[in-house]
Design a protein around this motif. Sequence first.
Motif, PDB file in Angstrom:
ATOM      1  N   PRO A 178      80.481 102.764 -19.104  1.00  0.00           N
ATOM      2  CA  PRO A 178      81.072 101.787 -18.189  1.00  0.00           C
ATOM      3  C   PRO A 178      82.576 101.683 -18.421  1.00  0.00           C
ATOM      4  O   PRO A 178      83.048 101.890 -19.541  1.00  0.00           O
ATOM      5  CB  PRO A 178      80.370 100.482 -18.555  1.00  0.00           C
ATOM      6  CG  PRO A 178      79.146 100.884 -19.311  1.00  0.00           C
ATOM      7  CD  PRO A 178      79.505 102.140 -20.017  1.00  0.00           C
ATOM      8  N   SER A 179      83.313 101.357 -17.392  1.00  0.00           N
ATOM      9  CA  SER A 179      84.762 101.220 -17.504  1.00  0.00           C
ATOM     10  C   SER A 179      85.131  99.795 -17.906  1.00  0.00           C
ATOM     11  O   SER A 179      84.274  98.902 -17.956  1.00  0.00           O
ATOM     12  CB  SER A 179      85.421 101.548 -16.160  1.00  0.00           C
ATOM     13  OG  SER A 179      85.064 100.569 -15.197  1.00  0.00           O
ATOM     14  N   VAL A 180      86.435  99.577 -18.172  1.00  0.00           N
ATOM     15  CA  VAL A 180      86.923  98.232 -18.486  1.00  0.00           C
ATOM     16  C   VAL A 180      86.630  97.286 -17.323  1.00  0.00           C
ATOM     17  O   VAL A 180      86.214  96.140 -17.526  1.00  0.00           O
ATOM     18  CB  VAL A 180      88.450  98.266 -18.781  1.00  0.00           C
ATOM     19  CG1 VAL A 180      88.986  96.841 -18.949  1.00  0.00           C
ATOM     20  CG2 VAL A 180      88.743  99.087 -20.018  1.00  0.00           C
ATOM     21  N   ILE A 181      86.822  97.778 -16.099  1.00  0.00           N
ATOM     22  CA  ILE A 181      86.570  96.951 -14.898  1.00  0.00           C
ATOM     23  C   ILE A 181      85.101  96.554 -14.830  1.00  0.00           C
ATOM     24  O   ILE A 181      84.759  95.404 -14.521  1.00  0.00           O
ATOM     25  CB  ILE A 181      86.992  97.710 -13.618  1.00  0.00           C
ATOM     26  CG1 ILE A 181      88.511  97.906 -13.623  1.00  0.00           C
ATOM     27  CG2 ILE A 181      86.562  96.959 -12.362  1.00  0.00           C
ATOM     28  CD1 ILE A 181      89.036  98.797 -12.515  1.00  0.00           C
ATOM     29  N   THR A 182      84.213  97.503 -15.163  1.00  0.00           N
ATOM     30  CA  THR A 182      82.777  97.217 -15.132  1.00  0.00           C
ATOM     31  C   THR A 182      82.419  96.142 -16.153  1.00  0.00           C
ATOM     32  O   THR A 182      81.718  95.165 -15.843  1.00  0.00           O
ATOM     33  CB  THR A 182      81.960  98.494 -15.435  1.00  0.00           C
ATOM     34  OG1 THR A 182      82.357  99.514 -14.549  1.00  0.00           O
ATOM     35  CG2 THR A 182      80.470  98.238 -15.286  1.00  0.00           C
ATOM     36  N   TYR A 183      82.906  96.302 -17.379  1.00  0.00           N
ATOM     37  CA  TYR A 183      82.624  95.310 -18.412  1.00  0.00           C
ATOM     38  C   TYR A 183      83.207  93.942 -18.048  1.00  0.00           C
ATOM     39  O   TYR A 183      82.586  92.902 -18.279  1.00  0.00           O
ATOM     40  CB  TYR A 183      83.156  95.775 -19.764  1.00  0.00           C
ATOM     41  CG  TYR A 183      82.169  96.635 -20.529  1.00  0.00           C
ATOM     42  CD1 TYR A 183      80.954  96.101 -20.959  1.00  0.00           C
ATOM     43  CD2 TYR A 183      82.441  97.970 -20.806  1.00  0.00           C
ATOM     44  CE1 TYR A 183      80.033  96.882 -21.646  1.00  0.00           C
ATOM     45  CE2 TYR A 183      81.530  98.752 -21.496  1.00  0.00           C
ATOM     46  CZ  TYR A 183      80.332  98.213 -21.919  1.00  0.00           C
ATOM     47  OH  TYR A 183      79.410  98.982 -22.599  1.00  0.00           O
ATOM     48  N   THR A 184      84.391  93.963 -17.460  1.00  0.00           N
ATOM     49  CA  THR A 184      85.005  92.693 -17.057  1.00  0.00           C
ATOM     50  C   THR A 184      84.164  92.018 -15.981  1.00  0.00           C
ATOM     51  O   THR A 184      83.994  90.789 -15.993  1.00  0.00           O
ATOM     52  CB  THR A 184      86.445  92.934 -16.549  1.00  0.00           C
ATOM     53  OG1 THR A 184      87.210  93.536 -17.599  1.00  0.00           O
ATOM     54  CG2 THR A 184      87.107  91.624 -16.140  1.00  0.00           C
ATOM     55  N   SER A 185      83.614  92.809 -15.056  1.00  0.00           N
ATOM     56  CA  SER A 185      82.736  92.251 -14.016  1.00  0.00           C
ATOM     57  C   SER A 185      81.483  91.645 -14.636  1.00  0.00           C
ATOM     58  O   SER A 185      81.038  90.558 -14.251  1.00  0.00           O
ATOM     59  CB  SER A 185      82.333  93.345 -13.016  1.00  0.00           C
ATOM     60  OG  SER A 185      83.452  93.824 -12.321  1.00  0.00           O
TER      61      SER A 185
END
Length: 450
Positions: free
Chosen positions: A43-50
């Motif tokens: 997962p990307s940083v954006i995914t984890y942030t979501s």
Amino acid sequence: MNRRGFSLDEVTYNTLIKGYCKEGNFHQALVMHAEMLRHGLSPSVITYTSLIHSMCKAGNMNRAVEFLDQMRVRGLCPNERTYTTLVDGFSQKGCMNEAYRVLKEMVDNGFRPSIVTYNALINGHCIAGKMEDARAVLEDMKEKGLAPDVVSYSTVLSGFCRSYDVDEAVRVKREMVEKGIQPDTITYSSLIQGFCEQRRTKEACDLFDEMLRVGLTPDEFTYTALINAHCLEGGLERALNLHNEMVEKGLLPDVVTYSVLINGLNKQARTREAKRLLLKLFYDESVPGDVTYQTLIENCGNIEFKSVVSLIKGFCMKGMMNEADKVFDSMIEKNHKPDGTAYNVMIHGHCRGGDVRKAYSLYKEMIKSGFLLHTVTVIALVKVLHKEGMVDELSSVIDNVLRSCELSEAEQAKVLVEINHREGNMDVVLDVLAEMAKDGFLPNRRSRFV
């Protein structure tokens, strides 16, 4: 998709997870995240942030921190939005020590807190009722070269209103105007509600008029606060006018609004109007939790009494048994004796709702009052008593039913019921009762014991 021969890549998974989080489908987002990891994808940083944002929104801060830890394990660095999301999540829960711990880590990693970050901290202090700390954050923002916005000021103002310090809230409004920041609907709504709660209705009305003059549209919370204030002061006509104005502007009154109006009408013994509003609310499928039915029922004549029974039936059909109980109990308290129809409806409703003991208790009251069960209610009650293993109660119901069947043509069926009931063959008992009902051998709802 995998079953059909398609395989998802990291971009697709990340996009899907972000999409599910955005629409509030947390469960599916977590399923996709687990599937992604199973396939060895990152997962990307954006995914984890979501995902962190979703957990914060759900109030599950432990899971939010788990995702933060997963990011670190995978060598991903949280960004400014990740940190701000966590600060907001902890602040919303009133966990200010944790919020400041995240803020420190954010600064240590080279990120500058934004207005959104500071607004989250202000909100946390306001939720905790620590208004001096909220004010301190506001001043800290200014010292760091950040200009507080309408959200910053409105949050502090709302906090003072919740702390019953409306005069300080007014000073905050004055300060924001002096800084060139125009109050918005939330600012006015908070102040109006604050004045209403302190019974300062005149000042609330003045603010309401000012709000309209500057071109802002009041929301349903503003109208409800004013309606409640007028009801408390006996200004029912003004309250009803505000209700009509609200509807004309396309704002739909909610359960709270109607609850306020219904109770206001009850206090002035305007029961017909109260009943009309209650029925409207009932057909909109929502009912205020604090509405009492005693006053509504107190002046019912025989014709209106039928409407009350219809209301009970409607609540039972929708499975709203708490409301049905409240109306039924109010009938008894106001010396309106329930008829056979009311009892049958209530018993059948509780059978469907799974409250077998309540259903049987009402059945005993009904028999004591000289009424008989309708055929549909007989079968419903027998079924649930058998399902719950309430053998003695089941025997009593069947014995009473059979005693009420006085037609000689029903004798064979009665024998069949008695034999199969003794032997525990409840499927046969129910089949025979259904046949007896079809042939007209069971009592109908008009029957009474003689």
